[in-house]
Design a protein around this motif. Structure first.
Motif, PDB file in Angstrom:
ATOM      1  N   TYR A   1       9.363   1.356   0.194  1.00 25.12           N
ATOM      2  CA  TYR A   1       9.009   2.764   0.010  1.00 25.12           C
ATOM      3  C   TYR A   1       8.070   2.924  -1.173  1.00 25.12           C
ATOM      4  CZ  TYR A   1      13.068   3.947   2.993  1.00 25.12           C
ATOM      5  OH  TYR A   1      13.969   4.080   4.013  1.00 25.12           O
ATOM      6  N   CYS A   2       7.325   4.024  -1.149  1.00 24.53           N
ATOM      7  CA  CYS A   2       6.446   4.377  -2.259  1.00 24.53           C
ATOM      8  C   CYS A   2       6.955   5.673  -2.884  1.00 24.53           C
ATOM      9  CB  CYS A   2       5.029   4.547  -1.741  1.00 24.53           C
ATOM     10  SG  CYS A   2       3.858   4.999  -3.036  1.00 24.53           S
ATOM     11  N   TYR A   3       6.759   5.812  -4.200  1.00 15.63           N
ATOM     12  CA  TYR A   3       7.280   6.967  -4.920  1.00 15.63           C
ATOM     13  C   TYR A   3       6.165   7.641  -5.736  1.00 15.63           C
ATOM     14  CZ  TYR A   3      11.653   4.686  -3.652  1.00 15.63           C
ATOM     15  OH  TYR A   3      12.668   4.098  -2.942  1.00 15.63           O
ATOM     16  N   CYS A   4       4.931   7.588  -5.237  1.00 14.32           N
ATOM     17  CA  CYS A   4       3.799   8.101  -6.021  1.00 14.32           C
ATOM     18  C   CYS A   4       3.644   9.615  -5.854  1.00 14.32           C
ATOM     19  CB  CYS A   4       2.530   7.378  -5.610  1.00 14.32           C
ATOM     20  SG  CYS A   4       1.893   7.924  -4.017  1.00 14.32           S
ATOM     21  N   GLU A   5       2.706  10.169  -6.579  1.00 10.58           N
ATOM     22  CA  GLU A   5       2.430  11.610  -6.518  1.00 10.58           C
ATOM     23  C   GLU A   5       1.978  12.043  -5.124  1.00 10.58           C
ATOM     24  OE1 GLU A   5       3.065  14.082  -8.394  1.00 10.58           O
ATOM     25  OE2 GLU A   5       4.046  12.684  -9.754  1.00 10.58           O
ATOM     26  N   ASN A   6       1.170  11.177  -4.506  1.00  9.27           N
ATOM     27  CA  ASN A   6       0.724  11.455  -3.135  1.00  9.27           C
ATOM     28  C   ASN A   6       1.898  11.586  -2.186  1.00  9.27           C
ATOM     29  OD1 ASN A   6      -1.801  11.670  -1.936  1.00  9.27           O
ATOM     30  ND2 ASN A   6      -2.381   9.676  -2.820  1.00  9.27           N
ATOM     31  N   CYS A   7       2.816  10.634  -2.309  1.00 14.30           N
ATOM     32  CA  CYS A   7       4.000  10.658  -1.448  1.00 14.30           C
ATOM     33  C   CYS A   7       4.863  11.866  -1.777  1.00 14.30           C
ATOM     34  CB  CYS A   7       4.799   9.363  -1.586  1.00 14.30           C
ATOM     35  SG  CYS A   7       4.012   7.982  -0.741  1.00 14.30           S
ATOM     36  N   ALA A   8       4.972  12.185  -3.073  1.00 18.93           N
ATOM     37  CA  ALA A   8       5.779  13.353  -3.463  1.00 18.93           C
ATOM     38  C   ALA A   8       5.201  14.607  -2.808  1.00 18.93           C
ATOM     39  CB  ALA A   8       5.809  13.492  -4.981  1.00 18.93           C
TER      40      ALA A   8
ATOM     41  N   ALA B   1       0.843  -1.194   0.000  1.00 23.84           N
ATOM     42  CA  ALA B   1       0.000   0.000   0.000  1.00 23.84           C
ATOM     43  C   ALA B   1       0.877   1.242   0.000  1.00 23.84           C
ATOM     44  CB  ALA B   1      -0.887   0.002   1.240  1.00 23.84           C
ATOM     45  N   CYS B   2       0.345   2.324  -0.544  1.00 29.62           N
ATOM     46  CA  CYS B   2       1.015   3.621  -0.407  1.00 29.62           C
ATOM     47  C   CYS B   2       0.711   4.132   0.998  1.00 29.62           C
ATOM     48  CB  CYS B   2       0.475   4.599  -1.451  1.00 29.62           C
ATOM     49  SG  CYS B   2       0.889   6.298  -1.014  1.00 29.62           S
ATOM     50  N   PRO B   3       1.734   4.397   1.802  1.00 29.65           N
ATOM     51  CA  PRO B   3       1.467   4.780   3.193  1.00 29.65           C
ATOM     52  C   PRO B   3       0.789   6.141   3.321  1.00 29.65           C
ATOM     53  CG  PRO B   3       3.813   4.993   2.712  1.00 29.65           C
ATOM     54  CD  PRO B   3       3.180   4.333   1.519  1.00 29.65           C
TER      55      PRO B   3
HETATM   56 ZN    ZN Z   1       2.783   6.768  -2.211  1.00 30.89          ZN
END
Ligand code: ZN
Ligand code: GLA
Length: 670
Positions: A154-161, A114-116
């Protein structure tokens, strides 16, 4: 009873009855009880069963599983099931799955993905956990809550950015400050708008080998993702605590993994629990280090949440644990602080990725297998251990600093060695201590060092002023400190300290280093004492050490042009001594170093590396664990001949005749 209300030594493991027809469950339990199993970890990956459609819950099967365990007086570690998302969740909210380091958006599948920072994932996880806690908090066999499973990745999505940019705004306030902290004028990385900052990933600022261009940015992303996953844990933990203030909450950790700064996590867990899966060829000292690290997170006993009874299936070669080896490894865990022994898993799956992973009940479903019998025997012994052991902790006079930021910083650096491994370097110095039977506490760099006779800091790469002040005070007041190459290299955003290595530790160590050699394993260098006796050889990093006020304990040989430079030094500082190891020394050389250190540290150095002797003690009792970690017989002098045996295979006299993997536990009142 221990401080968490645990009144028996927990002995059990992961149980997944949802993978089996219901009419087989009671037979499983009957067999597992024959193996002395008294606890089951359940509901680790059942979200899709508990919530088959969004907002549509069905707890009937879990009710029956819990009723089965309650009926059979099996204690329950109840997991929250949030470690694997159901298909509907990702279909309804595609960005709930994480984006990997290549920039690829994942879909539903696998687990731990999941994206945290995804608000839908967080909302739905919270809702599920709320329902679970409300429903099961009063279950009579409930013992621990187990949040998610092995947080990782780790997540590297737009949300995380976007969340990262907010995190950076809080930390740096403005871009000029961030640019200064990251020293970002390198390769045109100067940022003029927050939106320009991207997570460092393979499509942005990571090279193919995973190393970054901007070290400060990479390090901040590691801190940010570790914090993001921790926030997920805290969210679930808080929901549990809102409705249930009785049962302790944990999540299963995984030892010296890299992604998460566990010293930041530890205060949020009521008790540390962890999963021990040594590689078949790992040494006893490597296993001991992992347990000590997990105990060190809170300086308290921990739960061994998982281990395999005989073999894993996910290493290249999954050698079986030999007869007696699982028992030995279990006692080694207990000696280092474990208050439970649990297996993955209790019944072997017939499908899926873990169908060839070892289990208490194997595919044969027989109670006559070697593995089953070894588990049964261990369970029988463990039952008899006094519950007062649970309150006993390991007492050490030596501290070894483990530092996740140094782990990240030293491995993010390009050079001086491509295959540099922080954990391997820590193991090298842990082995030096372990090989002399010294008990070690693993501590963070923020620890209070005053109770230790020796503090060892291998590759303490990334420093801050506070640590420098603390360690100087410790040595000044009479402490002994050993540090190594690649310590004192960089500041909090991973920029090199100027003025010579090892930066702010130069004064304490009384030396400086201008040049650093990095040699392949085929280019080893002999290391000599001042009277030209060889103490060992070094490979890898070789610092050209120039003593200022320090005395030289050893230097390089004429095999290299820098034969006149020091390798090992000692500096008298205040009442204490600061030692420096400038090269990747072998264990013979390190043994010499430890003996030199001991002229000022005065530790009880032993000399039988195959037999580990570890003590857990309370104010009133002492438990001495004597463990033959080898597959060869060993013969030793009994270190506590007046103590009473709790576990022993043969006669316990002033001598101990230990069979392969033999364990003796001795008990004394003090
Ligand atoms: Zn994410
Ligand atoms: C981990 C997981 C378990 C299982 C085991 C197998 O520890 O937590 O679910 O996959 O590995 O070794």
């Amino acid at each position: 009873m221990n401080s968490f209300g645990q009144s028996t030594f927990l002995f059990g493991g992961d149980y997944n009855p949802e993978q089996w027809p219901e009419d087989t469950w009671q037979e499983d339990i009957d067999k597992l009880k024959q193996a002395n199993i008294n606890v089951a970890t359940i509901n680790v990956f059942s979200w899709a069963l508990l919530e088959p459609r969004e907002n549509n819950f069905n707890f009937e099967q879990l009710d029956r599983i819990i009723a089965l365990l309650v009926r059979n007086r099996i204690k329950i570690v109840l997991a929250t099931s949030t470690a694997a998302m159901p298909a509907w969740l990702v279909q309804n909210y595609p960005s709930a799955a994480h984006v990997d380091v290549h920039g690829i958006q994942q879909k539903q599948g696998k687990r731990h993905n999941a994206c945290p920072n995804n608000p839908d994932f967080k909302r739905l996880a919270k809702q599920l956990v709320t329902k679970l806690v409300q429903r099961y908090k009063d279950c009579p066999e409930l013992t621990y809550w187990h949040v998610s499973n092995e947080y990782e990745g780790y997540c590297y999505c737009e949300n995380c950015a976007a969340a990262f940019r907010e995190w950076l705004k809080v930390k740096y306030e403005n871009l000029p400050k961030l640019n200064r902290a990251w020293d970002s004028n390198v390769w045109s990385h100067t940022y003029h708008a927050w939106s320009e900052i991207e997570p460092p990933m393979l499509t942005t600022d990571l090279f193919d080998n995973g190393k970054p261009v901007l070290n400060g940015a990479a390090l901040d992303y590691q801190r940010f993702q570790s914090d993001s996953l921790l926030a997920n844990y805290r969210m679930e933990r808080d929901v549990i605590k809102r409705f249930d203030q009785v049962h302790p909450v944990t999540t299963n950790l995984t030892g010296s993994q890299k992604a998460l700064d566990y010293f930041k996590w530890a205060p949020e867990l009521d008790v540390i629990s962890w999963d021990s899966y040594p590689m078949p060829e790992d040494t006893a000292s490597e296993n001991a280090l992992e347990h000590d690290l997990m105990r060190g997170l809170k300086d308290q006993p921990f739960l061994l949440m998982e281990q395999t009874p005989n073999q894993q299936n996910w290493y290249p070669y999954n050698a079986l644990k030999k007869p007696g080896e699982m028992r030995m490894l279990s006692y080694q865990a207990i000696a280092h602080g474990a208050n439970s022994i649990e297996f993955f898993q209790l019944k072997q799956s017939r499908s899926g990725p873990e169908k060839f992973h070892g289990s208490v009940l194997s595919h044969s479903n027989s109670v006559n297998t070697r593995t089953f019998k070894e588990v049964q025997r261990l369970g029988q012994e463990i039952k008899k251990l006094p519950i007062s052991l649970q309150a006993a902790n390991v007492q050490a006079k030596v501290a070894l600093i483990f530092d996740w930021e140094s782990y990240w910083g030293s491995e993010n650096a390009i050079g001086p060695l491509a295959d540099f491994s922080y954990v391997k370097e820590v193991q090298r110095f842990y082995q030096m201590l372990y090989g002399h039977n010294l008990t070690v506490d693993i501590v963070p760099k923020t620890a209070d060092f005053s109770k230790y006779q020796l503090v060892v800091a291998p590759v303490l790469y990334l420093l801050n002023d506070q640590f420098v002040a603390n360690i100087q005070k410790y040595v000044k007041e009479g402490g002994n400190f050993l540090t190594t190459y690649l310590s004192g290299m960089t500041d909090q955003t991973d920029n090199v300290y100027l003025g010579g290595y090892p930066g702010p530790l130069r004064h304490l160590l009384g030396l400086h280093v201008d040049e650093r050699d990095a040699r392949s394993p085929r280019q080893s260098v002999r290391i000599l004492t001042p009277d030209q006796t060889q103490i060992g050889t070094a490979t890898g990093i070789c610092d050209l050490v120039i003593p200022d006020t320090a005395a030289t304990l050893a230097h390089y040989s004429s095999d290299v042009f820098y034969e006149d430079f020091a390798t090992l030094t000692r500096n008298h500082f205040g009442q204490g001594y600061a030692y420096y190891c400038g090269a990747g020394l072998d264990q013979a050389g390190l043994s010499y170093l430890l003996q030199q250190i001991n002229t000022t540290a005065g530790l009880p150095l032993g000399a039988m590396p195959a037999v580990e002797i570890t003590t857990r003690a309370t104010e009133h009792e002492r438990f001495t664990f004597i463990i033959n970690t080898s597959d060869q017989p060993q013969f030793i002098t009994n270190p506590v001949p007046t103590a009473t045996p709790l576990v022993a295979n043969g006669p316990v006299t002033t001598k101990l005749d230990l069979k392969p993997y033999d364990v003796v536990i001795l008990h004394q009142m003090i």
